[in-house]
Design a protein around this motif. Structure first.
Motif, short mmCIF file in Angstrom:
data_model
loop_
_atom_site.label_atom_id
_atom_site.label_comp_id
_atom_site.label_asym_id
_atom_site.label_seq_id
_atom_site.Cartn_x
_atom_site.Cartn_y
_atom_site.Cartn_z
N SER A 64 36.34 33.85 44.08
CA SER A 64 35.70 35.16 43.84
C SER A 64 35.68 35.98 45.12
O SER A 64 35.97 37.19 45.10
CB SER A 64 34.27 34.99 43.32
OG SER A 64 34.29 34.47 42.01
N ASN A 67 38.71 37.74 45.83
CA ASN A 67 39.08 38.69 44.78
C ASN A 67 37.99 39.77 44.63
O ASN A 67 37.58 40.09 43.53
CB ASN A 67 39.29 37.93 43.46
CG ASN A 67 40.00 38.73 42.42
OD1 ASN A 67 41.05 39.31 42.68
ND2 ASN A 67 39.42 38.79 41.23
N GLU A 70 34.92 39.19 42.36
CA GLU A 70 35.15 39.02 40.92
C GLU A 70 35.95 37.72 40.69
O GLU A 70 37.03 37.54 41.28
CB GLU A 70 35.94 40.22 40.39
CG GLU A 70 35.95 40.39 38.92
CD GLU A 70 34.62 40.86 38.36
OE1 GLU A 70 34.34 40.49 37.23
OE2 GLU A 70 33.87 41.58 39.06
N PRO A 72 38.56 35.50 39.21
CA PRO A 72 39.81 35.81 38.50
C PRO A 72 40.12 34.80 37.39
O PRO A 72 41.07 34.02 37.47
CB PRO A 72 40.85 35.76 39.62
CG PRO A 72 40.31 34.72 40.56
CD PRO A 72 38.80 34.88 40.51
N LYS A 75 43.76 34.46 35.92
CA LYS A 75 44.69 33.91 36.91
C LYS A 75 44.44 32.41 37.10
O LYS A 75 45.39 31.62 37.17
CB LYS A 75 44.53 34.64 38.24
CG LYS A 75 45.49 34.16 39.30
CD LYS A 75 45.36 34.94 40.58
CE LYS A 75 46.34 34.40 41.61
NZ LYS A 75 46.24 35.09 42.88
#
Length: 133
Positions: A64, A67, A70, A72, A75
């Motif tokens: 997270s 990213n 967030e 992912p 993915k």
């Protein structure tokens, strides 16, 4: 009439059977069994086998953070499943979609077996989401 009876039986089973598709506890057991030897017991990339790998295992607790805060999910699912063409570690990571499918002698043409495999992948991804820092 037979179809209606079958449909009613299916509906009764799905209402009374707990959903395991997003079960982080199941995911933790899968992680301990399949992932911890490389990624470590806490998912930090420091497992017992990490020193023998050409590419260092990822710190799975920082997905997270890497990213923009967030997680992912899609993915992660694709990397774990591996059958979609997205591979972790440049290809050195096992294709767990195949591992989970073959482990119990599952039939890739069986809808039930495919769902069970996807549930295991999703449980593992859900567990990884729960360990984000």
């Amino acid at each position: 009439m037979r179809f209606i009876t079958s449909l009613a039986a299916f509906a009764a089973l799905t209402v009374t059977t707990p959903a395991f598709a997003q079960n982080a506890e199941v995911g933790k057991r899968l992680f301990d069994q399949y992932c911890s030897s490389c990624h470590g017991l806490e998912g930090k990339g420091d497992g017992a086998m990490a020193e023998f790998l050409n590419i260092k295992p990822s710190d799975l607790t920082a997905l997270s953070a890497a990213n923009d805060g967030e997680y992912p999910m899609l993915k992660v699912i694709h990397i774990i499943d591996g059958r979609t063409g997205v591979r972790g570690h440049g290809g050195d990571m096992p294709v767990f979609g195949d591992v989970f499918m073959e482990e119990g002698g599952h039939d890739p043409n069986s809808y039930t077996d495919v769902l069970e495999t996807r549930g295991r992948v999703l449980s593992l991804a859900t567990y990884l989401e729960s360990i984000q820092q």
